[in-house]
Design a protein around this motif. Structure first.
Motif, PDB file in Angstrom:
ATOM      1  N   GLU A   1       6.573  12.994  15.454  1.00  0.00           N
ATOM      2  CA  GLU A   1       6.337  14.401  15.738  1.00  0.00           C
ATOM      3  C   GLU A   1       4.939  14.574  16.329  1.00  0.00           C
ATOM      4  N   PHE A   2       4.762  15.642  17.105  1.00  0.00           N
ATOM      5  CA  PHE A   2       3.461  15.927  17.686  1.00  0.00           C
ATOM      6  C   PHE A   2       3.350  17.430  17.926  1.00  0.00           C
ATOM      7  N   THR A   3       2.114  17.910  18.056  1.00  0.00           N
ATOM      8  CA  THR A   3       1.859  19.331  18.267  1.00  0.00           C
ATOM      9  C   THR A   3       0.815  19.516  19.366  1.00  0.00           C
ATOM     10  N   PHE A   4       0.730  20.776  19.844  1.00  0.00           N
ATOM     11  CA  PHE A   4      -0.284  21.165  20.817  1.00  0.00           C
ATOM     12  C   PHE A   4      -1.127  22.298  20.240  1.00  0.00           C
ATOM     13  N   GLY A   5      -2.265  22.558  20.838  1.00  0.00           N
ATOM     14  CA  GLY A   5      -3.155  23.611  20.372  1.00  0.00           C
ATOM     15  C   GLY A   5      -2.739  24.996  20.805  1.00  0.00           C
ATOM     16  N   THR A   6      -1.593  25.133  21.473  1.00  0.00           N
ATOM     17  CA  THR A   6      -1.070  26.435  21.883  1.00  0.00           C
ATOM     18  C   THR A   6       0.411  26.267  22.190  1.00  0.00           C
ATOM     19  N   LEU A   7       1.129  27.383  22.275  1.00  0.00           N
ATOM     20  CA  LEU A   7       2.541  27.335  22.652  1.00  0.00           C
ATOM     21  C   LEU A   7       2.662  27.047  24.141  1.00  0.00           C
ATOM     22  N   LEU A   8       3.660  26.253  24.501  1.00  0.00           N
ATOM     23  CA  LEU A   8       3.869  25.882  25.894  1.00  0.00           C
ATOM     24  C   LEU A   8       5.045  26.665  26.450  1.00  0.00           C
ATOM     25  N   ALA A   9       4.828  27.388  27.533  1.00  0.00           N
ATOM     26  CA  ALA A   9       5.876  28.195  28.154  1.00  0.00           C
ATOM     27  C   ALA A   9       6.768  27.330  29.027  1.00  0.00           C
ATOM     28  N   ASN A  10       7.947  27.857  29.322  1.00  0.00           N
ATOM     29  CA  ASN A  10       8.837  27.171  30.256  1.00  0.00           C
ATOM     30  C   ASN A  10       8.134  26.957  31.588  1.00  0.00           C
ATOM     31  N   GLY A  11       8.340  25.785  32.164  1.00  0.00           N
ATOM     32  CA  GLY A  11       7.726  25.462  33.439  1.00  0.00           C
ATOM     33  C   GLY A  11       6.374  24.782  33.317  1.00  0.00           C
ATOM     34  N   THR A  12       5.916  24.557  32.079  1.00  0.00           N
ATOM     35  CA  THR A  12       4.643  23.856  31.885  1.00  0.00           C
ATOM     36  C   THR A  12       4.828  22.367  32.143  1.00  0.00           C
TER      37      THR A  12
END
Length: 389
Positions: free
Chosen positions: A290-301
């Motif tokens: 599992e992994f995470t990012f520091g913000t939500l990623l929108a479609n098309g990122t």
């Protein structure tokens, strides 16, 4: 004969002094804060055996006849020049750039003072806190203390470093650029510059700014992106996520796509699903990591992946340009025909993004120190005003 011997002996004595100074310079080659000295000489005395005569109507004048009686020391001068700074591995060591001295003293009153360029300092209470002292002689380093953010310039006091006090983190709200943008660049030619900024919690973030020459004379486009890395993924549990590949977010899924792929909201990407998103966490397709990012990623990122052999990190590049700017406002970088900067003002070139858990960041990009001449491209990031705690 005696006069010539005396003159010769005086020369030997004077040059011996010069050798002493040179030897001392060499001996102190590794002495912190040491300034080299030089020696100058001057003539000692001259004995006049015949005086000068003035010219007359019938004959010219004559110069005096003088015999020198030797040489003596003129001066020993200290060369107060800036030395080379270097890392020592001790965070309490300091160096002065430019003119000035550190002030050392004994006691709270600081009346018995010494001045030095050698910033070999340490803390006198176990090395973690205490008075800042010279490790050469133990004397305390003096300075002007700040109380409640106001510096008291009325009296010098020993500098005390606390191990428990911290300076609050400061979010970056201004980034300054400078240098020359080469006017000879052709349309579409660009350069990328990287900047490290801080949010309200003191977390460091990476911003990249692309500067691109436009088809309009003396005008450059700029675009800014926020690089958001994922937490590390073990290389042997990364599944279909491989280094140096391109990925795109679509419908809570991460797809591996070809390098030239262009995203469309209305159809599935032409590629392979390698991870899925649920409850704020991304999971590799087979569920092994599992992994995470520091913000939500929108479609098309779009994302890229890099690996150091043992782990792998995905990095998203999010556009963060021109927050709250007027739709009719031209924020392109413009120059006059003489190469001088015309715009935009820093309040017009603003970017904004939202790190997880911190306040929203708004940053003014200051391009006012740019010039545009037909010369080498030297445009670069100069400074930013944020810091960690």
């Amino acid at each position: 004969m005696l006069r010539s011997m005396f003159a010769g002996v005086s020369g030997l004595k004077a040059h011996q002094m010069r050798m002493d100074v040179i030897g001392n310079n060499i001996a102190n080659v590794n002495t912190a804060g040491y300034k080299a000295s030089r020696v100058t000489f001057q003539e000692m005395l001259s004995q006049t055996t015949r005086g000068a005569t003035a010219p007359t109507a019938n004959r010219g004048g004559s110069n005096p006849q003088q015999v020198g009686l030797g040489v003596q020391l003129g001066s020993i001068d200290v060369k107060h020049t800036q030395g080379n700074t270097q890392s020592t591995g001790y965070i309490t060591d300091l160096a002065i750039e430019g003119d000035g001295f550190f002030i050392l003293a004994e006691g709270e009153d600081g009346l018995n003072r010494l001045y030095t360029r050698a910033g070999i300092f340490g803390l006198d209470s176990g090395g973690t806190e205490g008075n800042l002292v010279s490790l050469v002689n133990g004397m305390r380093v003096m300075g002007y203390r700040a109380e409640n953010g106001i510096i008291d310039y009325t009296s010098l006091k020993p500098l005390y470093i606390s191990g428990s006090q911290t300076i609050e983190a400061r979010a970056t709200d201004q980034v300054v650029f400078g240098g020359n943008l080469d006017s000879r660049y052709t349309e579409g030619t660009g350069v990328r510059r990287t900047v490290q900024v801080y949010d309200s919690l003191g977390t460091e973030h990476t911003i990249v700014v692309d500067l691109t020459k436009t088809n309009e004379d003396n005008t450059w486009d700029w675009k800014a992106y926020w690089l958001v890395p994922s937490t590390a993924i073990s290389a042997d549990q990364a599944g279909g996520i491989t280094p140096n590949a391109r990925y795109v977010v679509h419908g809570n899924q991460l797809w591996k796509v070809d390098p030239g792929y262009e995203y469309s909201e209305n159809k599935l990407p032409d590629g392979e699903v390698v991870a899925s998103f649920n409850d704020g966490v991304w999971a590799v397709k087979d569920g092994s990591a599992e992994f995470t990012f520091g913000t939500l990623l929108a479609n098309g990122t779009f994302l890229t992946a890099v690996s150091d052999g043992s782990s792998l990190v995905l990095t998203a590049e999010l556009a963060v340009g021109q927050a709250d700017s007027d739709t009719d406002s031209d924020t392109r970088i413009k120059f006059g025909t003489n190469g001088s900067f015309l715009g935009p003002k820093p309040e017009k070139a603003v970017i904004s993004f939202d790190p997880a858990g911190a306040e929203s960041i708004r940053i003014k990009l200051d391009f006012t120190q740019f010039t545009q001449y037909a010369d080498t491209f030297t445009g670069k990031f100069l400074s930013q005003n944020g810091h960690t705690s």
